[in-house]
Design a protein around this motif. Structure first.
Motif, PDB file in Angstrom:
ATOM      1  N   ILE A 100       0.636  -1.272   0.088  1.00  0.00           N
ATOM      2  CA  ILE A 100       0.063   0.041  -0.003  1.00  0.00           C
ATOM      3  C   ILE A 100       0.772   1.116  -0.062  1.00  0.00           C
ATOM      4  O   ILE A 100       0.667   2.518  -0.749  1.00  0.00           O
ATOM      5  N   ILE A 101       1.735   1.295   0.893  1.00  0.00           N
ATOM      6  CA  ILE A 101       2.930   2.350   0.612  1.00  0.00           C
ATOM      7  C   ILE A 101       3.489   2.561  -0.136  1.00  0.00           C
ATOM      8  O   ILE A 101       3.442   3.716  -0.861  1.00  0.00           O
ATOM      9  N   GLU A 102       3.997   1.446  -1.128  1.00  0.00           N
ATOM     10  CA  GLU A 102       4.495   1.649  -2.175  1.00  0.00           C
ATOM     11  C   GLU A 102       3.855   2.157  -3.350  1.00  0.00           C
ATOM     12  O   GLU A 102       4.299   3.150  -4.134  1.00  0.00           O
ATOM     13  N   LYS A 106       3.915   6.276  -5.501  1.00  0.00           N
ATOM     14  CA  LYS A 106       3.977   6.416  -6.719  1.00  0.00           C
ATOM     15  C   LYS A 106       2.683   7.370  -7.261  1.00  0.00           C
ATOM     16  O   LYS A 106       2.467   7.595  -8.510  1.00  0.00           O
ATOM     17  N   LEU A 107       1.852   7.615  -6.458  1.00  0.00           N
ATOM     18  CA  LEU A 107       0.953   8.740  -7.000  1.00  0.00           C
ATOM     19  C   LEU A 107       1.303   9.941  -7.256  1.00  0.00           C
ATOM     20  O   LEU A 107       2.325  10.480  -6.724  1.00  0.00           O
ATOM     21  N   THR A 108       0.378  10.847  -7.602  1.00  0.00           N
ATOM     22  CA  THR A 108       0.933  12.202  -8.035  1.00  0.00           C
ATOM     23  C   THR A 108       0.858  12.981  -6.488  1.00  0.00           C
ATOM     24  O   THR A 108       0.420  12.286  -5.687  1.00  0.00           O
ATOM     25  N   GLU A 109       1.753  13.925  -6.758  1.00  0.00           N
ATOM     26  CA  GLU A 109       1.777  14.722  -5.327  1.00  0.00           C
ATOM     27  C   GLU A 109       0.681  14.918  -4.569  1.00  0.00           C
ATOM     28  O   GLU A 109       0.869  14.843  -3.472  1.00  0.00           O
ATOM     29  N   LYS A 110      -0.265  15.419  -5.115  1.00  0.00           N
ATOM     30  CA  LYS A 110      -1.403  15.931  -4.881  1.00  0.00           C
ATOM     31  C   LYS A 110      -2.227  14.890  -3.994  1.00  0.00           C
ATOM     32  O   LYS A 110      -2.755  14.657  -2.896  1.00  0.00           O
ATOM     33  N   PHE A 115      -3.507  11.308   0.830  1.00  0.00           N
ATOM     34  CA  PHE A 115      -3.525   9.820   1.365  1.00  0.00           C
ATOM     35  C   PHE A 115      -2.741   9.937   2.530  1.00  0.00           C
ATOM     36  O   PHE A 115      -2.992   9.577   3.470  1.00  0.00           O
ATOM     37  N   ASN A 116      -1.689  10.479   2.538  1.00  0.00           N
ATOM     38  CA  ASN A 116      -0.669  10.620   3.693  1.00  0.00           C
ATOM     39  C   ASN A 116      -1.524  11.407   4.901  1.00  0.00           C
ATOM     40  O   ASN A 116      -1.216  11.080   5.974  1.00  0.00           O
ATOM     41  N   GLN A 117      -2.219  12.471   4.574  1.00  0.00           N
ATOM     42  CA  GLN A 117      -2.865  13.210   5.858  1.00  0.00           C
ATOM     43  C   GLN A 117      -3.529  12.319   6.409  1.00  0.00           C
ATOM     44  O   GLN A 117      -4.009  12.454   7.800  1.00  0.00           O
ATOM     45  N   THR A 118      -4.372  11.353   5.977  1.00  0.00           N
ATOM     46  CA  THR A 118      -5.043  10.434   6.553  1.00  0.00           C
ATOM     47  C   THR A 118      -4.419   9.050   7.328  1.00  0.00           C
ATOM     48  O   THR A 118      -4.749   8.632   8.140  1.00  0.00           O
TER      49      THR A 118
END
Length: 391
Positions: A100-102, A106-110, A115-118
């Motif tokens: 999941i982290i990997e 690879k997602l767009t920065e936005k 995702f990371n905020q959650t």
């Protein structure tokens, strides 16, 4: 009678001198097989680093047995990674969270930011800034991430979010959502009072798992749900839990065998996991497994133990303050002869040469843990002062 007294005195002096000579010889052997290096502007230099770099380039599998929660060890790992091409980076995290982290990296920065905020606080060690940045840098090179561990006690929300999106079973989707919501609430209560349990450890979570196992789900869903159940069993096993955990670590490695065998791999786990022989916790762990498989495949492995001798260590949760390094606790207390690093000078000890010299001089090391370190690692790196990694 007087003659006998002189004989006893001479014997005592000889015994005393022999003991002192052995002590000096042991210290001398250590001193003769150490090199220093330093870091300046995030770049390593010096004879010690040249020794490490030379040995890394000669092997297929590099295993870094670390002390967790520092800024310096992820930096060291990044420099090791830059020395050669690695196909895989194996980390001390369950394979599902790792994937999941990997994918999220690879997602767009936005999208990654959203995702990371959650979820980023649920990444175990990799919720810490230097560890997460290490993963980002490695994933961007195209190197694969692989994980081998039990599911983290508070990662159920992260993993079930993935299953919530994946499932085609409406009843399962409802149960996944309930776990996600409940897990979030229980984590908040834990932060308010660490005596409160994580949701994963509650009977209610066990009932949810049982209900999910009875549903018609995809093979992947059942695999993840069974992994959750196994992780709960390990956490609740107390004294037997570590042996069960090590078995799980090795099963994950063997399940992924085709992904990493005959490849070049970098492993980063706690120091107790990566010895070539018996681990510091008296089991044969993944370090032993990788060493044996490397040999069977006509490959070589390099085992590096790295610890700090002073400074501060971070903690697994934001609510816990950083703690000072304590050289009187295991296993640092067993490394006392090596803890002589000077300010700004890192040290690396060639343990295999030290072992060879100790055997040649017939010097016996009675400290069992120190023996396991000497025989289990090729290099020992001592950081003069570590700083606490932050979220």
């Amino acid at each position: 009678m007087k003659h006998r007294s002189w004989q006893l005195l001479i014997v005592c002096i000889l015994i005393s001198n022999t003991f002192l000579a052995q002590k000096i010889t042991f210290e001398t052997i250590i001193a003769n097989h150490q090199k220093t290096f330093k870091i300046s502007d995030s770049v390593f230099s010096g004879g010690g680093w040249a020794l490490i770099a030379d040995k890394v380039k000669q092997v297929d599998n590099v295993l870094i047995g670390e002390e967790h929660f520092t800024n310096e060890i992820p930096l060291f790992t990044k420099h090791i990674f830059n020395l050669k091409k690695f196909d895989n980076f194996y980390i001390e995290l369950d394979p599902y969270s790792t994937e999941i982290i990997e994918t999220s990296i690879k997602l767009t920065e936005k999208k990654k930011e959203v995702f990371n905020q959650t979820y980023k606080d649920l990444f175990s060690f990799y919720a810490l800034r230097p560890e997460y940045e290490l993963l980002e840098d490695i994933v961007k090179t195209g190197t694969n991430l692989l994980g081998s561990d039990q599911v983290l006690m508070y990662a159920d929300r992260l993993i079930f979010h993935d299953l919530y999106i994946e499932t085609e079973n409406n009843q399962a989707r409802k149960l996944y959502k309930e776990v996600i919501d409940n897990s979030n609430e229980y984590l908040k209560k834990f932060f308010e009072n660490p005596q409160n349990p994580m949701y994963l450890m509650t009977p209610e979570f066990g009932e949810k798992i049982k209900a999910l196992q009875e549903l018609k789900l995809s093979k992947h869903e059942h695999e993840v749900i069974n992994a959750m159940r196994s992780s709960v069993e390990i956490y609740k096993s107390r004294s037997k839990g570590h042996h069960k955990r090590v078995k799980l670590l090795k099963r994950h490695l063997m399940r992924d065998y085709e992904k990493w065998s005959h490849k070049s791999n970098l492993f980063k786990y706690g120091a107790n996991h990566l010895t070539k022989g018996e681990s510091l916790l008296e089991v044969y762990d993944i370090g032993n497994l990788v060493s044996n498989i490397s040999e069977a495949n006509d490959q070589k492995s390099l085992h590096i133990m790295i610890v700090g001798q002073s400074g501060m260590l971070g903690q697994p949760f934001k609510i816990f303050p950083a703690q000072p390094v304590d050289i009187t606790t295991w296993p640092l207390k067993n490394l006392t002869p090596f803890l002589t690093a000077q300010k700004n000078q890192w040290k690396v000890f060639d343990l295999q040469k030290i072992i060879h010299k100790l055997k040649k001089q017939k010097i016996k090391v009675d400290d069992t843990t120190l023996n396991r370190i000497l025989k289990g690692y090729d290099l020992l790196v001592i950081i003069p002062e570590v700083t606490a990694a932050k979220f």
